[in-house]
Design a protein around this motif. Structure first.
Motif, short mmCIF file in Angstrom:
data_model
loop_
_atom_site.label_atom_id
_atom_site.label_comp_id
_atom_site.label_asym_id
_atom_site.label_seq_id
_atom_site.Cartn_x
_atom_site.Cartn_y
_atom_site.Cartn_z
N ASN A 63 0.81 -1.24 0.00
CA ASN A 63 0.00 0.00 0.00
C ASN A 63 0.84 1.27 0.00
OD1 ASN A 63 0.97 0.09 2.57
ND2 ASN A 63 -1.03 0.11 3.60
N ASN A 64 2.16 1.13 -0.14
CA ASN A 64 3.00 2.34 -0.15
C ASN A 64 4.25 2.09 -0.97
OD1 ASN A 64 5.50 1.77 1.84
ND2 ASN A 64 3.70 0.68 2.59
N PHE A 65 4.78 3.20 -1.49
CA PHE A 65 6.05 3.13 -2.20
C PHE A 65 6.75 4.46 -1.98
CE2 PHE A 65 8.58 4.02 -6.05
CZ PHE A 65 9.51 3.01 -5.90
N GLU A 66 7.94 4.42 -1.48
CA GLU A 66 8.69 5.64 -1.14
C GLU A 66 7.83 6.62 -0.34
OE1 GLU A 66 10.29 6.94 -4.89
OE2 GLU A 66 11.83 5.38 -4.90
N ARG A 67 7.16 6.10 0.64
CA ARG A 67 6.32 6.84 1.59
C ARG A 67 5.06 7.45 0.96
NH1 ARG A 67 10.41 9.85 5.81
NH2 ARG A 67 11.66 8.01 6.26
N LYS A 68 4.76 7.03 -0.25
CA LYS A 68 3.54 7.54 -0.88
C LYS A 68 2.55 6.39 -0.99
CE LYS A 68 6.35 9.36 -3.89
NZ LYS A 68 7.53 9.58 -3.06
N LYS A 150 4.00 0.04 -12.44
CA LYS A 150 3.65 1.46 -12.33
C LYS A 150 2.77 1.57 -11.10
CE LYS A 150 0.62 2.97 -15.47
NZ LYS A 150 0.09 3.57 -16.72
N GLU A 151 3.16 2.46 -10.19
CA GLU A 151 2.34 2.66 -9.00
C GLU A 151 1.19 3.61 -9.30
OE1 GLU A 151 5.70 3.10 -8.82
OE2 GLU A 151 6.28 1.36 -7.62
N LEU A 152 0.00 3.28 -8.89
CA LEU A 152 -1.16 4.13 -9.06
C LEU A 152 -1.71 4.48 -7.68
CD1 LEU A 152 -2.89 2.02 -11.84
CD2 LEU A 152 -1.56 4.09 -12.18
N PRO A 153 -2.08 5.72 -7.40
CA PRO A 153 -2.13 6.87 -8.27
C PRO A 153 -0.82 7.62 -8.39
CG PRO A 153 -2.97 7.49 -6.13
CD PRO A 153 -2.59 6.05 -6.06
N VAL B 46 -1.92 -14.07 6.95
CA VAL B 46 -0.69 -13.27 7.10
C VAL B 46 -0.62 -12.08 6.15
CG1 VAL B 46 0.61 -15.26 8.00
CG2 VAL B 46 0.76 -14.70 5.57
N ILE B 47 -1.51 -12.04 5.17
CA ILE B 47 -1.48 -10.91 4.22
C ILE B 47 -1.79 -9.61 4.95
CG2 ILE B 47 -2.81 -9.86 2.33
CD1 ILE B 47 -2.84 -12.57 0.95
N SER B 48 -1.05 -8.57 4.59
CA SER B 48 -1.21 -7.27 5.24
C SER B 48 -0.88 -6.18 4.21
CB SER B 48 -0.24 -7.22 6.42
OG SER B 48 -0.13 -5.92 6.91
N PRO B 49 -1.65 -5.09 4.16
CA PRO B 49 -1.43 -4.10 3.09
C PRO B 49 0.01 -3.57 2.96
CG PRO B 49 -3.51 -3.68 4.18
CD PRO B 49 -2.82 -4.75 4.97
N PRO B 50 0.76 -3.36 4.07
CA PRO B 50 2.14 -2.87 3.84
C PRO B 50 3.15 -3.97 3.49
CG PRO B 50 1.34 -2.39 6.08
CD PRO B 50 0.43 -3.39 5.48
N CYS B 51 2.69 -5.21 3.41
CA CYS B 51 3.61 -6.33 3.17
C CYS B 51 3.64 -6.72 1.70
CB CYS B 51 3.19 -7.55 3.98
SG CYS B 51 3.53 -7.34 5.72
N GLY B 52 4.82 -6.63 1.10
CA GLY B 52 4.98 -7.02 -0.30
C GLY B 52 5.34 -8.48 -0.48
N SER B 124 6.13 -10.05 5.28
CA SER B 124 7.07 -8.98 5.61
C SER B 124 6.98 -7.91 4.53
CB SER B 124 8.50 -9.54 5.70
OG SER B 124 8.87 -10.19 4.52
N ALA B 125 7.47 -6.72 4.84
CA ALA B 125 7.45 -5.64 3.85
C ALA B 125 8.24 -6.06 2.62
CB ALA B 125 8.02 -4.35 4.45
N HIS B 126 9.44 -6.57 2.85
CA HIS B 126 10.32 -6.96 1.75
C HIS B 126 10.68 -8.44 1.87
CE1 HIS B 126 10.52 -2.74 0.80
NE2 HIS B 126 10.74 -2.52 2.09
N ARG B 127 11.12 -9.02 0.76
CA ARG B 127 11.15 -10.47 0.69
C ARG B 127 12.18 -11.17 1.57
NH1 ARG B 127 13.52 -8.60 -4.00
NH2 ARG B 127 15.41 -9.62 -4.75
N ALA B 128 13.34 -10.56 1.79
CA ALA B 128 14.42 -11.28 2.48
C ALA B 128 13.97 -11.77 3.87
CB ALA B 128 15.66 -10.40 2.59
#
Lengths: 175, 175
Positions: A63-68, A150-153, B46-52, B124-128
């Motif tokens: 839900n975020n990328f580079e704090r956006k 591509k991140e939206l929006p 375990v899915i969470s919006p900030p987790c990629g 987790s946010a990132h995969r590692a």
């Protein structure tokens, strides 16, 4: 001239032995699709009676990328090359680890937050091989396969590694 | 030459606190059950919006053990201790890796060939972080948690680590 039919060995019914005892031919299943990915379907593709282990990696939209804030990601791939690169990664894995089946599914188009853009599943007799293979697969997929997101929006303009310019967009190489 | 400016956050709406941005409390879900395990249900936990990233390990019954055919495995656990040990492993993971949610499900009783006895899922946010956590979890679970398995129809007699004798059986510590 008589051309022998191209029939895969797996097309024949195993008669002499139990189904369970027949060594399964290792298979790589690679799919790029606009449809929602199902972890259960992909797991079923790699399960095999002699395999005690399946490792999986699921990459979801954050839900975020580079704090956006991000609502969804839009993916595109340069398909023939992307499929080839994934095939190479599968082949590299088989050189490194004794794995049985490999499945790599990538969703294209819009992928909302918390939904999967990629699922990798690998089966092996014992756990170390499939764990190592999945880790190798996702690292190399992100480094080598021509897929952009591509991140939206949130938007920005970027040239991709192949020189195309995605104007008024924020497509970037998946890293 | 004109060097294009680096696009900065100022070009976009700053992220505001709303539903999506509320930090989810990390949760550990630990379950021992006689029911068939569903990878999709466990993934959803375990899915969470900030987790990629979500990494998973699925341990299935293999059709062979020490070159003998296996039809199914029968699992039993010393429950209060097993749950405690899994909780400790989750806590260790959180000391080591920045993970969000952890789910560890273990099936007990009969588990036929190609069905799952254990599913571990970590987000987790990132995969590692999730990849490392799943690997750590399954290694430590097999080493420390009091769960035994018995191969059917193949049989042997074993004392477990706690001195109980499973007579006329082939129960052994999960390794």
């Amino acid at each position: 001239a008589i051309i022998p039919p191209l029939v895969e060995a797996s097309a024949f019914k195993p008669c002499r032995k139990d189904m369970d005892d027949v060594e399964e031919k290792p298979k790589d299943t690679i799919k790029f699709t606009a449809e929602k990915l199902s972890v259960d379907e992909i797991l079923q593709l790699v399960i095999s009676p002699p395999c005690g282990a399946v490792s999986l990696f699921v990459g979801n939209t954050r839900n975020n990328f580079e704090r956006k804030k991000v609502i969804s990601l839009e993916y595109e791939a340069y398909l023939p090359m992307a499929e080839n690169e994934v095939r190479k990664i599968c082949s590299d894995i088989r050189q490194k680890c004794p794995v049985t089946h490999i499945a790599v599914f990538h969703r294209l188009g819009l992928v909302p937050v918390s939904e999967a853009s990629i699922i990798i599943a690998v089966s092996s007799a014992h756990r170390a091989a499939s764990l190592e293979a999945v880790s190798y697969a996702i690292d190399n997929l992100k480094a080598k396969v021509p897929i952009w997101k591509k991140e939206l929006p949130y938007g920005r303009e970027t040239k991709n590694a192949f020189g195309n310019c995605f104007k008024q967009s924020n497509i970037r190489k998946v890293i």
